[in-house]
Design a protein around this motif. Structure first.
Motif, PDB file in Angstrom:
ATOM      1  N   ARG A  71       0.665  -1.273   0.074  1.00  0.00           N
ATOM      2  CA  ARG A  71      -0.370  -0.673   0.476  1.00  0.00           C
ATOM      3  C   ARG A  71       0.884   1.492   0.346  1.00  0.00           C
ATOM      4  NH1 ARG A  71      -2.938  -3.585   3.703  1.00  0.00           N
ATOM      5  NH2 ARG A  71      -1.999  -2.401   5.604  1.00  0.00           N
ATOM      6  N   GLU A  72       1.893   0.739   0.314  1.00  0.00           N
ATOM      7  CA  GLU A  72       2.820   2.004   0.651  1.00  0.00           C
ATOM      8  C   GLU A  72       4.447   2.253  -0.635  1.00  0.00           C
ATOM      9  OE1 GLU A  72       3.300   3.076   4.842  1.00  0.00           O
ATOM     10  OE2 GLU A  72       4.318   1.599   4.315  1.00  0.00           O
ATOM     11  N   LYS A  73       4.769   3.210  -1.429  1.00  0.00           N
ATOM     12  CA  LYS A  73       5.958   3.648  -2.128  1.00  0.00           C
ATOM     13  C   LYS A  73       6.791   3.632  -1.152  1.00  0.00           C
ATOM     14  CE  LYS A  73       7.859   4.636  -6.086  1.00  0.00           C
ATOM     15  NZ  LYS A  73       7.142   3.888  -7.645  1.00  0.00           N
ATOM     16  N   ILE A  74       7.995   2.174  -1.134  1.00  0.00           N
ATOM     17  CA  ILE A  74       8.709   2.443  -0.595  1.00  0.00           C
ATOM     18  C   ILE A  74      10.156   2.035  -2.177  1.00  0.00           C
ATOM     19  CG2 ILE A  74      10.665   0.577   1.249  1.00  0.00           C
ATOM     20  CD1 ILE A  74       7.596   0.241   2.125  1.00  0.00           C
ATOM     21  N   ILE A  75      11.448   2.795  -1.461  1.00  0.00           N
ATOM     22  CA  ILE A  75      12.055   3.779  -2.310  1.00  0.00           C
ATOM     23  C   ILE A  75      13.766   3.600  -1.539  1.00  0.00           C
ATOM     24  CG2 ILE A  75      13.537   4.876  -4.019  1.00  0.00           C
ATOM     25  CD1 ILE A  75      10.723   6.281  -4.585  1.00  0.00           C
ATOM     26  N   THR A  76      14.769   2.110  -2.167  1.00  0.00           N
ATOM     27  CA  THR A  76      16.068   2.586  -1.219  1.00  0.00           C
ATOM     28  C   THR A  76      16.945   2.395  -2.364  1.00  0.00           C
ATOM     29  OG1 THR A  76      16.617   0.247  -1.858  1.00  0.00           O
ATOM     30  CG2 THR A  76      14.942   0.534  -0.129  1.00  0.00           C
ATOM     31  N   ILE A  77      18.585   3.497  -1.525  1.00  0.00           N
ATOM     32  CA  ILE A  77      19.607   3.671  -2.443  1.00  0.00           C
ATOM     33  C   ILE A  77      20.530   3.016  -1.343  1.00  0.00           C
ATOM     34  CG2 ILE A  77      19.340   6.344  -1.705  1.00  0.00           C
ATOM     35  CD1 ILE A  77      21.530   6.443  -3.655  1.00  0.00           C
ATOM     36  N   GLU A  78      21.637   2.040  -2.265  1.00  0.00           N
ATOM     37  CA  GLU A  78      21.787   1.711  -1.148  1.00  0.00           C
ATOM     38  C   GLU A  78      23.550   1.019  -2.087  1.00  0.00           C
ATOM     39  OE1 GLU A  78      20.222  -2.092   0.237  1.00  0.00           O
ATOM     40  OE2 GLU A  78      18.172  -1.767  -1.638  1.00  0.00           O
ATOM     41  N   ASP A  79      24.185   0.844  -0.980  1.00  0.00           N
ATOM     42  CA  ASP A  79      25.655   0.938  -1.685  1.00  0.00           C
ATOM     43  C   ASP A  79      26.778  -0.454  -0.562  1.00  0.00           C
ATOM     44  OD1 ASP A  79      27.976   1.103  -2.754  1.00  0.00           O
ATOM     45  OD2 ASP A  79      29.355   2.464  -1.407  1.00  0.00           O
ATOM     46  N   PRO A  80      26.536  -1.832  -1.733  1.00  0.00           N
ATOM     47  CA  PRO A  80      25.385  -2.385  -3.009  1.00  0.00           C
ATOM     48  C   PRO A  80      23.710  -2.233  -2.688  1.00  0.00           C
ATOM     49  CG  PRO A  80      26.377  -4.112  -2.112  1.00  0.00           C
ATOM     50  CD  PRO A  80      27.632  -2.698  -1.229  1.00  0.00           C
ATOM     51  N   VAL A  81      22.820  -2.728  -3.427  1.00  0.00           N
ATOM     52  CA  VAL A  81      21.991  -3.528  -2.998  1.00  0.00           C
ATOM     53  C   VAL A  81      22.834  -5.070  -2.532  1.00  0.00           C
ATOM     54  CG1 VAL A  81      19.510  -4.553  -3.769  1.00  0.00           C
ATOM     55  CG2 VAL A  81      20.368  -2.335  -4.238  1.00  0.00           C
ATOM     56  N   GLU A  82      22.639  -5.286  -1.026  1.00  0.00           N
ATOM     57  CA  GLU A  82      22.485  -6.824  -0.290  1.00  0.00           C
ATOM     58  C   GLU A  82      21.484  -7.465  -0.708  1.00  0.00           C
ATOM     59  OE1 GLU A  82      24.556  -6.511   3.052  1.00  0.00           O
ATOM     60  OE2 GLU A  82      25.539  -4.744   2.644  1.00  0.00           O
ATOM     61  N   TYR A  83      20.638  -7.355  -0.813  1.00  0.00           N
ATOM     62  CA  TYR A  83      19.267  -8.091  -1.040  1.00  0.00           C
ATOM     63  C   TYR A  83      17.956  -7.530  -1.490  1.00  0.00           C
ATOM     64  CZ  TYR A  83      21.061  -9.670   4.248  1.00  0.00           C
ATOM     65  OH  TYR A  83      21.745 -10.340   5.283  1.00  0.00           O
ATOM     66  N   GLN A  84      17.605  -8.176  -2.227  1.00  0.00           N
ATOM     67  CA  GLN A  84      16.896  -8.361  -3.230  1.00  0.00           C
ATOM     68  C   GLN A  84      14.464  -7.774  -2.469  1.00  0.00           C
ATOM     69  OE1 GLN A  84      17.180 -10.785  -6.174  1.00  0.00           O
ATOM     70  NE2 GLN A  84      18.453  -9.261  -7.406  1.00  0.00           N
ATOM     71  N   LEU A  85      14.211  -7.356  -2.436  1.00  0.00           N
ATOM     72  CA  LEU A  85      12.513  -7.139  -1.682  1.00  0.00           C
ATOM     73  C   LEU A  85      11.719  -7.150  -3.044  1.00  0.00           C
ATOM     74  CD1 LEU A  85      14.131  -5.224   1.503  1.00  0.00           C
ATOM     75  CD2 LEU A  85      14.068  -7.171   1.454  1.00  0.00           C
ATOM     76  N   GLU A  86      11.009  -7.282  -2.638  1.00  0.00           N
ATOM     77  CA  GLU A  86       9.736  -8.334  -3.291  1.00  0.00           C
ATOM     78  C   GLU A  86       8.893  -6.101  -3.576  1.00  0.00           C
ATOM     79  OE1 GLU A  86       5.694 -10.757  -4.913  1.00  0.00           O
ATOM     80  OE2 GLU A  86       7.459 -11.319  -3.627  1.00  0.00           O
TER      81      GLU A  86
END
Length: 514
Positions: A294-309
Motif C-alpha cells: 500500500r506504500e511506495k518504498i524506495i531504497t538507495i544502497e551501496d550495494p543492494v545486498e538483498y532484493q525485496l519484492e
C-alpha cells in the motif's frame, strides 16, 4: 560388509592437518587412485561436499574406528607415507556428493567440473576458494601476503579462521591479478588501494545462484592483500521475501517495538553499530515485515545486498556521480512514503534525511557509531541543527551480532562466584547453570554455531528531546533513558548468557566496551 582401504596415502597439502583436526576427518588416495574421506562417524553430506569443493576431487566417505582416526590425526608431517593403521574400515563407503551436487546446476555456473577443466592454477585456486567460502557460510575472504606465498582466511560468524596456504609468491600474485580482472581494476597499479566488485554464478548445493562479491585491494609489505566480501542475496532471501527480525534473533518485545516504530508515518529510525554488526540486514527485515503493497518504498544502497519484492532499490554508483545525497534528493521527487538510505556518511546526506523525516516521510538508515547515544554526537560533529535532528528522530537501535553456543556440544556448568556477581545473582542462592563452548564437527570445533542480534533501543519522547536539544550531560540523558525502561547492550548480552545461548567469553569479545 566393510570395504578395505589398502595402502592409503594421506593428502596433507590440500587437506592440511589443522583442517583435518577441526573436522576429525582424513583424506587419502588408495592404490587405484580413488579418493576417500575417512571419519569415525556416519556420512556427513555437508562435510563431504565441502571436502570435494576444497580438493576438486570426487571423494567416497569411509567410516573408520576412532582409534585409527586418532592415529592419523596424531601424525605430524606424514607426507605421502602409507598409513597402514587405516587399512581396516568399519563401515561401507558412501558415494561421492560431487555429481549429485552438480546435477541441478544451471549451465554456465561455476561448478567443480568447470573448476577442474580450467587450465590456469591461479583461476582454479581462486574458484576453489570462492566455493569454499560459500560452503562454509563465510562473510569475507582474506588473502594475506607472506614472504613465500599467501594465507587464505575466512571470516565465519564474525571470527577469522585459517583456510589454506598458497605456496609461492608468483601464484599468490596471479590470484590477486585474477581478482583485479574480475572486478575490472587496474592490473598494473600495485602501489595504491583499489576497490571494485564482481558477480559469479556459482552452483551451491545443486542450485546455481548469482553471488555478488566486493573486492578491496591494499598494498602491504609483501605484496597486495585482498579482502572479498561475499554477498549471497538469494540465500538471504530464500523462503519469502527477505530476512525477518525473528530470524535475526530479536526477542518478541524488541520485535514489537521495532515494528511499531517502522510503521510510524514519518520520522527517522536509525540503526547503529560497528562494521559487520548486521545494521543493513535489520533495516531490510523491518522493511520486509511492514511491506504490504500500500506504500511506495524506495531504497538507495551501496550495494543492494538483498532484493525485496515490491521495493524500488537503487544502487549507489559513485563513478557515475550517483552518491547517497544526490540519490536521496532524486528519490524525494519520486513520491515515496518510506525511504531507506543504506548509510549516512556525511553531513549533506544527514541533512537531507532529517529534512525528509520532517516533511512527512518515514526514513530508515544506518550510522557508524559504537552505541545508540553516540549517534547524537555524530550528528553534532557533522554540524547539523540539533533541534531539527531530535525533532525528526523517532528512535536509535544499537546492535551487535553475538555467536551462539553450538547446541550439539555446549556443556552445562555451574556459575562461579565471579560469574554470579556479573549476573547480579545472590551467592547464597541455588546453583545457577550456565553453558560453555566445547567444540565438535558440527561447529568446526569452535564451540559456536550461528549468530544472533543483541540490541539496545533508544526511543525518543519529548523529555529526552528537550534534554538532548539543551545539550544536557550524556550521563543525564542515559539516566533518563534507563528510567524509561531502556535495556543496555550489556544487559541484553547478560540475558543471553543467563539463558544459555552464549558465553561470557563471547559477550566480552562483542560488547565489553559497549
Amino acid at each position: 560388509m566393510a570395504t578395505p582401504v589398502a595402502a592409503l596415502r594421506l593428502e596433507r597439502e590440500r587437506w592440511p592437518q589443522p583442517l583435518a583436526r577441526r573436522h576429525r576427518a582424513l583424506v587419502g588416495v588408495d592404490a587405484q587412485g580413488r579418493w576417500h574421506l575417512l571419519a569415525d562417524r556416519d556420512c556427513d553430506a555437508l562435510l563431504l561436499q565441502m571436502a570435494e569443493t576444497r580438493l576438486g576431487e570426487a571423494l567416497r566417505w569411509q567410516r573408520c574406528s576412532a582409534a585409527a582416526l586418532d592415529a592419523g590425526l596424531a601424525e605430524g608431517d606424514i607426507g605421502g607415507r602409507a598409513l597402514d593403521t587405516l587399512d581396516a574400515v568399519d563401515g561401507p563407503a558412501a558415494p561421492s556428493a560431487l555429481h549429485d551436487a552438480e546435477a541441478g546446476a544451471e549451465a554456465g555456473a561455476l561448478t567443480l567440473s568447470a573448476l577442474g577443466a580450467e587450465a590456469s592454477p591461479a583461476v582454479r585456486l581462486l574458484d576453489a576458494v570462492l566455493l569454499d567460502a560459500l560452503a562454509d557460510g563465510a562473510s569475507d575472504i582474506h588473502l594475506e601476503m607472506q614472504p613465500r606465498g599467501a594465507q587464505v582466511r575466512l571470516r565465519i560468524d564474525g571470527v577469522m579462521q585459517a583456510m589454506r596456504q598458497v605456496d609461492g609468491a608468483a601464484l599468490a600474485e596471479q590470484v590477486v591479478s585474477r581478482l583485479k580482472v574480475l572486478a575490472e581494476l587496474d592490473i598494473g597499479e600495485r602501489r595504491l588501494p583499489q576497490d571494485g566488485r564482481f558477480k559469479r554464478r556459482i552452483a551451491v548445493q545443486g542450485q546455481a545462484r548469482e553471488i555478488d562479491f566486493r573486492l578491496s585491494i591494499m598494498p602491504s609489505v609483501w605484496g597486495e592483500d585482498a579482502v572479498v566480501r561475499v554477498l549471497d542475496r538469494s540465500a538471504a532471501a530464500q523462503g519469502g521475501g527477505g530476512p525477518t527480525l525473528a530470524a535475526l534473533g530479536f526477542e518478541a518485545p524488541m520485535r514489537d517495538a521495532l515494528l511499531q516504530l517502522a510503521r510510524a508515518p514519518h520520522g527517522l529510525l536509525l540503526v547503529t553499530g560497528p562494521t559487520g554488526s548486521g545494521k543493513t540486514t535489520t533495516l531490510y527485515a523491518a522493511l520486509a515485515e511492514i511491506q504490504a503493497g500500500r506504500e511506495k518504498i524506495i531504497t538507495i544502497e551501496d550495494p543492494v545486498e538483498y532484493q525485496l519484492e515490491g521495493v524500488v532499490q537503487i544502487p549507489v554508483n559513485e563513478k557515475k556521480g550517483l552518491g547517497f545525497a544526490r540519490g536521496l534528493r532524486a528519490i524525494l521527487r519520486h513520491d515515496p512514503d518510506r525511504v531507506m538510505v543504506g548509510e549516512i556518511r556525511d553531513a549533506e546526506t544527514a541533512q537531507i534525511a532529517v529534512q525528509a523525516a520532517l516533511t512527512g516521510h518515514g526514513v530508515f538508515s544506518s550510522v557508524h557509531a559504537n552505541h545508540a547515544f553516540d549517534v547524537i554526537g555524530r550528528f553534532m560533529h557533522m554540524g547539523l541543527d540539533l533541534y531539527n535532528v531530535v525533532a525528526a528522530l523517532n528512535a536509535v537501535l544499537g546492535q551487535r551480532l553475538m555467536r551462539q553456543l553450538c547446541t550439539a556440544c555446549a556443556e552445562p556448568v555451574t556459575a562461579t562466584a565471579a560469574e554470579l556477581a556479573r549476573l547480579g545473582e545472590p551467592h547464597a542462592g541455588p546453583p545457577v547453570r550456565l553453558h560453555r563452548p566445547v567444540g565438535c564437527p558440527a561447529c568446526h570445533h569452535s564451540g559456536y554455531r550461528g549468530r544472533r542480534a543483541v540490541a539496545e533501543l533508544l526511543c525518543m519522547d519529548d523529555d529526552l528531546r528537550d534534554l538532548i536539544a539543551a545539550r544536557a550531560p550524556m550521563s543525564a540523558i542515559k539516566q533518563a533513558a534507563r528510567e524509561r525502561g531502556m535495556q543496555s547492550l550489556q544487559a541484553a548480552a547478560l540475558a543471553a548468557v543467563r539463558a544459555g545461548r552464549t558465553s561470557f567469553e563471547e559477550m566480552d569479545r562483542v560488547v565489553a566496551a559497549a
